[in-house]
Write an enzyme that holds these catalytic residues in place. Structure first.
Site, mmCIF file in Angstrom:
data_model
loop_
_atom_site.group_PDB
_atom_site.id
_atom_site.type_symbol
_atom_site.label_atom_id
_atom_site.label_comp_id
_atom_site.label_asym_id
_atom_site.label_seq_id
_atom_site.Cartn_x
_atom_site.Cartn_y
_atom_site.Cartn_z
ATOM 1 N N CYS A 2 0.869 -1.176 0.000
ATOM 2 C CA CYS A 2 0.000 0.000 0.000
ATOM 3 C C CYS A 2 0.908 1.228 0.000
ATOM 4 C CB CYS A 2 -0.870 0.033 1.247
ATOM 5 S SG CYS A 2 -1.926 -1.414 1.387
ATOM 6 N N ARG A 27 1.971 0.867 -5.928
ATOM 7 C CA ARG A 27 2.061 0.023 -4.735
ATOM 8 C C ARG A 27 0.736 -0.643 -4.373
ATOM 9 N NH1 ARG A 27 6.565 0.986 -1.717
ATOM 10 N NH2 ARG A 27 5.549 0.144 0.113
ATOM 11 N N TRP A 72 -3.852 -2.001 -1.547
ATOM 12 C CA TRP A 72 -3.899 -3.320 -2.169
ATOM 13 C C TRP A 72 -4.467 -4.243 -1.094
ATOM 14 C CZ3 TRP A 72 -1.796 -8.264 -1.442
ATOM 15 C CH2 TRP A 72 -1.901 -9.137 -2.540
ATOM 16 N N ASN A 97 0.218 0.624 6.192
ATOM 17 C CA ASN A 97 0.739 -0.331 5.230
ATOM 18 C C ASN A 97 1.369 -1.463 6.041
ATOM 19 O OD1 ASN A 97 2.016 -1.648 3.108
ATOM 20 N ND2 ASN A 97 3.730 -0.226 3.044
ATOM 21 N N GLY A 98 0.980 -2.696 5.771
ATOM 22 C CA GLY A 98 1.530 -3.831 6.521
ATOM 23 C C GLY A 98 0.418 -4.750 6.960
ATOM 24 N N GLU A 481 10.644 -16.732 -17.281
ATOM 25 C CA GLU A 481 10.414 -15.302 -17.127
ATOM 26 C C GLU A 481 9.484 -14.771 -18.232
ATOM 27 O OE1 GLU A 481 10.732 -13.273 -14.881
ATOM 28 O OE2 GLU A 481 10.804 -11.296 -15.779
ATOM 29 N N LYS A 485 5.896 -12.994 -17.556
ATOM 30 C CA LYS A 485 5.544 -11.661 -18.082
ATOM 31 C C LYS A 485 4.228 -11.726 -18.846
ATOM 32 C CE LYS A 485 7.619 -9.764 -16.161
ATOM 33 N NZ LYS A 485 8.764 -9.889 -15.303
ATOM 34 N N GLU A 488 1.197 -12.366 -16.528
ATOM 35 C CA GLU A 488 1.007 -11.271 -15.572
ATOM 36 C C GLU A 488 0.277 -10.071 -16.197
ATOM 37 O OE1 GLU A 488 4.843 -9.877 -14.272
ATOM 38 O OE2 GLU A 488 4.059 -9.259 -12.331
ATOM 39 N N HIS A 504 7.747 -35.474 -22.297
ATOM 40 C CA HIS A 504 7.360 -36.211 -21.088
ATOM 41 C C HIS A 504 5.986 -35.782 -20.586
ATOM 42 C CE1 HIS A 504 11.280 -38.088 -20.892
ATOM 43 N NE2 HIS A 504 11.835 -36.893 -21.056
ATOM 44 N N LYS A 603 2.933 -3.914 -6.848
ATOM 45 C CA LYS A 603 4.352 -3.914 -7.163
ATOM 46 C C LYS A 603 5.185 -4.652 -6.121
ATOM 47 C CE LYS A 603 7.996 -2.867 -9.490
ATOM 48 N NZ LYS A 603 8.259 -3.747 -10.640
HETATM 49 O O1 M6R Z 1 10.599 -6.819 -5.234
HETATM 50 P P1 M6R Z 1 10.909 -8.258 -5.486
HETATM 51 O O2 M6R Z 1 11.931 -8.455 -6.548
HETATM 52 O O3 M6R Z 1 11.280 -8.994 -4.219
HETATM 53 O O4 M6R Z 1 9.555 -8.889 -6.006
HETATM 54 C C1 M6R Z 1 9.431 -10.256 -6.235
HETATM 55 C C2 M6R Z 1 8.207 -10.559 -7.063
HETATM 56 O O5 M6R Z 1 7.055 -10.165 -6.386
HETATM 57 C C3 M6R Z 1 8.253 -9.845 -8.419
HETATM 58 O O6 M6R Z 1 9.405 -10.165 -9.127
HETATM 59 C C4 M6R Z 1 7.022 -10.230 -9.267
HETATM 60 O O7 M6R Z 1 7.081 -11.579 -9.598
HETATM 61 C C5 M6R Z 1 6.964 -9.339 -10.506
HETATM 62 N N1 M6R Z 1 5.693 -8.668 -10.561
HETATM 63 C C6 M6R Z 1 7.143 -10.084 -11.783
HETATM 64 O O8 M6R Z 1 7.083 -9.252 -12.886
#
Ligand code: M6R
Length: 608
Positions: A2, A27, A72, A97-98, A481, A485, A488, A504, A603
């Site tokens: 947040c 955030r 969030w 936040n937390g 990765e 992407k 996501e 397999h 984020k």
């Molecule tokens: O801030 P961090 O690198 O620790 O975050 C880890 C993951 O939450 C972050 O890489 C997430 O998977 C991304 N949104 C991927 O694009």
């Protein structure tokens, strides 16, 4: 997770709060709200959705002191009633936040004391708790300190009271918060980017700090309640670095910033003639001499960086390396090795799972810890003995791009330093790698020129529901990765496999509706990969191949080739990541999703 902003000033703070929220929206973005003190009363405005919606509702709101929040959701669905600020008895307002872990017990107790709860959040207990102490005659500072002593969990909070128009209290433990110092005005924020329009002078608060913030002055108290001084720093972050400029989305901007981000991250190394452990901290040389293996802990994209590093570390440096998803490591029984170097990788440095995994490793007796992180003041960096900061600059798009490639650059340096220390790097090889690293930003720039071709290719994905990504060896994590992407930001279901694993099981999924994207570097596994691609083509699968020069994979019916400008040897994963980032971006554009703020995500994931 947040975002928090707060201000106390002579001028109307509402525009400052709204601008700050806009900049912190990455955030969390399911609801937003603010509260100001006006004529001795709290005036609160909340809105489900984005900060733009809140801004519309704030046209007639003004005040000289206020706190604001973008959310969030963790406890309670995204809704206006769960949006912050939360208010107790029309008197105390709190943004948070937390996560408060003992909120249920506190809620039961406060309900019995007559407090009425109007939300499902854990935050509301903080407002009532502070009110209960304030109502007993304590100052706002003392009431907040007494309340914090009762909380278990992580927090960054901002607090104001209706009858106290000149004072804001803030505190942090486990979640980031900083103080902004202006002229006759002060601010608080989760991240410095929120305050750039009003000040560059910031105080990074430490764990357990509580601050009494007034218009003319502020006082910081540490976790024991002792008055302390903390250094005022001038943020080097430029306003431009957090603005979109010529780009349509932050993700696109951040993809294009990769040459510069890599050059900045590698600056000190590329300007020198040899590699020294000191780039990881003053104690690195002594620490590395005592290391017999490496344990990497990370989440999401950062975990993928760790998977690439394992190949490098074992092959080039000959040092055993394990890579674990942080959220799994912390809950399994593992065998600690006091001679292992624990490497935590994180863009934000505030990912709860990674922090908890680090603390778990330390509790098991691991004392050699290294953070590879993009946030210099983060909890993760502070908790580690050694550090290497990636200098990617602020990454605002939820999908991580430049953070990933700069993490890879840092991990490659780690590999070379270990290789050198273990006598596995000749002077000639060292010079060769340094040369390749100096060339890297330029090589990435050339790959970015593929953008118009990838934008065209992306049109073929818009109607698809699934996709398979293939890679082998060093490039399997790049396939992972690429799949992350795509899912996501475009919401297309995507999976990644080492190409040899296809037969397999996953090959059963392949038909004309299943696009198969393959990373095809010109390396030792190329011929094997070509056979795997034939297996796909033979089942009618449509192939999209990102191939290095000289791979001799020919375009044909059902085989689309995207030619990479060059082969970068060990650094090839960095180059091959770029087209996959662009592909995900342009597919998302085709689908019209919210690229920078994909649904259900945030984020930095500061909760479990
Ligand atoms: O801030 P961090 O690198 O620790 O975050 C880890 C993951 O939450 C972050 O890489 C997430 O998977 C991304 N949104 C991927 O694009």
């Amino acid at each position: 997770m947040c975002g928090i902003v707060g201000a106390v000033a002579q001028r109307n703070v509402v525009p400052i709060l709204l601008e700050g929220l806009q900049r912190l929206e990455y955030r969390g973005y399911d609801s937003a709200g603010l509260v100001v003190v006006r004529d001795g009363k709290l005036e609160r405005v909340r809105s489900i959705g984005r900060v733009a919606d809140l801004t519309e509702k704030c046209a007639n709101t003004q005040g000289h002191i206020g706190i604001a929040h973008t959310r969030w959701a963790t406890h309670g669905v995204p809704s206006e009633r769960n949006a912050h600020p939360h208010i107790s008895k029309n008197h105390i307002a709190v943004v948070h936040n937390g996560i408060i872990e003992n909120y249920e017990a506190l809620r039961t107790r406060l309900t019995a004391e007559g407090y009425e709860f109007t939300s499902d959040t854990d935050t509301e207990v903080i407002a009532h708790l502070i009110h209960s102490h304030y109502a007993r005659g304590n100052s706002l500072l003392a009431a907040t300190q007494a309340s914090l002593a009762e909380l278990v969990g992580a927090y960054a909070i901002g607090v104001i009271a209706a009858d106290n128009p000149d004072q804001l209290i803030c505190a942090r433990r486990g979640s980031p918060l900083l103080l902004g110092v202006g002229i006759e005005e002060h601010f608080i924020a989760s991240d410095v980017s929120a305050l750039l329009p009003v000040t560059r002078k910031v105080v990074y608060l430490e764990e357990g700090d509580v601050v009494e913030v007034g218009r003319h002055s502020y006082q910081i108290f540490d976790a024991t309640g002792k008055r302390v001084d903390r250094a005022v720093q001038i943020s080097e972050l430029s306003n431009e670095s957090v603005q979109l400029g010529q780009y349509r989305h932050y993700m696109q901007k951040e993809i294009h910033e990769q040459p510069q981000a890599l050059a900045d991250t590698l600056e000190s190394v590329c300007n020198s003639q040899s590699l020294v452990p000191g780039i990881f901290g003053a104690e690195a040389a002594a620490t590395f001499a005592d290391i017999d293996s490496i344990l990497i802990l990370a989440c999401g994209t950062s975990y993928h960086a760790g998977l690439v590093a394992r190949f490098w570390l074992e092959e080039i440096a000959g040092i055993p390396c394990n890579v674990e998803i942080a959220s799994e490591y912390r809950y399994r029984t593992s065998v600690p090795n006091s001679k292992a170097l624990v490497v935590v990788i994180s863009q934000s440095g505030e990912t709860a799972d990674t922090l908890a995994a680090l603390n778990h490793a330390k509790a098991l007796g691991h004392s050699h810890t290294l953070a590879i992180c993009n946030a210099p003041e983060s909890a993760l960096v502070r908790l580690c003995k050694l550090r290497m900061l990636t200098r990617a600059g602020p990454e605002i798009g939820v999908a991580s791009t430049k953070a990933f490639t700069t993490q890879l650059a840092a991990l490659f340096l780690l590999t070379l330093v270990f290789a050198k220390q273990r006598g596995r790097l000749t002077a000639q090889q060292e010079q060769h790698h340094l040369h390749e690293l100096r060339h890297l930003p330029g090589a990435v720039q050339k790959v970015l020129e593929l953008e118009p071709h990838i934008a065209k290719l992306a049109k073929q994905f818009a109607g698809k529901h699934h996709a398979l990504f293939l890679g082998r060896g060093l490039h399997y994590p790049i396939a992972l990765e690429g799949a992350l992407k795509l899912k996501e930001i475009s919401y297309i279901h995507a999976e990644a496999y080492p190409a040899g694993e296809l037969k397999h099981g996953p090959l059963a999924l392949v038909d004309k509706d299943m696009p198969v994207i393959s990373v095809a570097p010109n390396d030792a596994l190329l011929e094997k990969l070509k056979s795997n691609l034939q297996e796909v083509r033979a089942r009618g699968g449509e192939l999209y191949v990102f191939a290095d020069a000289n791979t001799h994979i020919r375009a044909a019916d059902g085989i689309h080739i995207m030619q990479m400008p060059e082969h970068a040897g060990y650094l090839s994963p960095i180059l091959h990541t770029i087209p996959l980032q662009l592909l995900a971006y342009y597919v998302a554009l085709q689908k019209g999703t919210d690229v920078d703020k994909p649904r259900n995500l945030a984020k930095s994931v500061t909760v479990e």
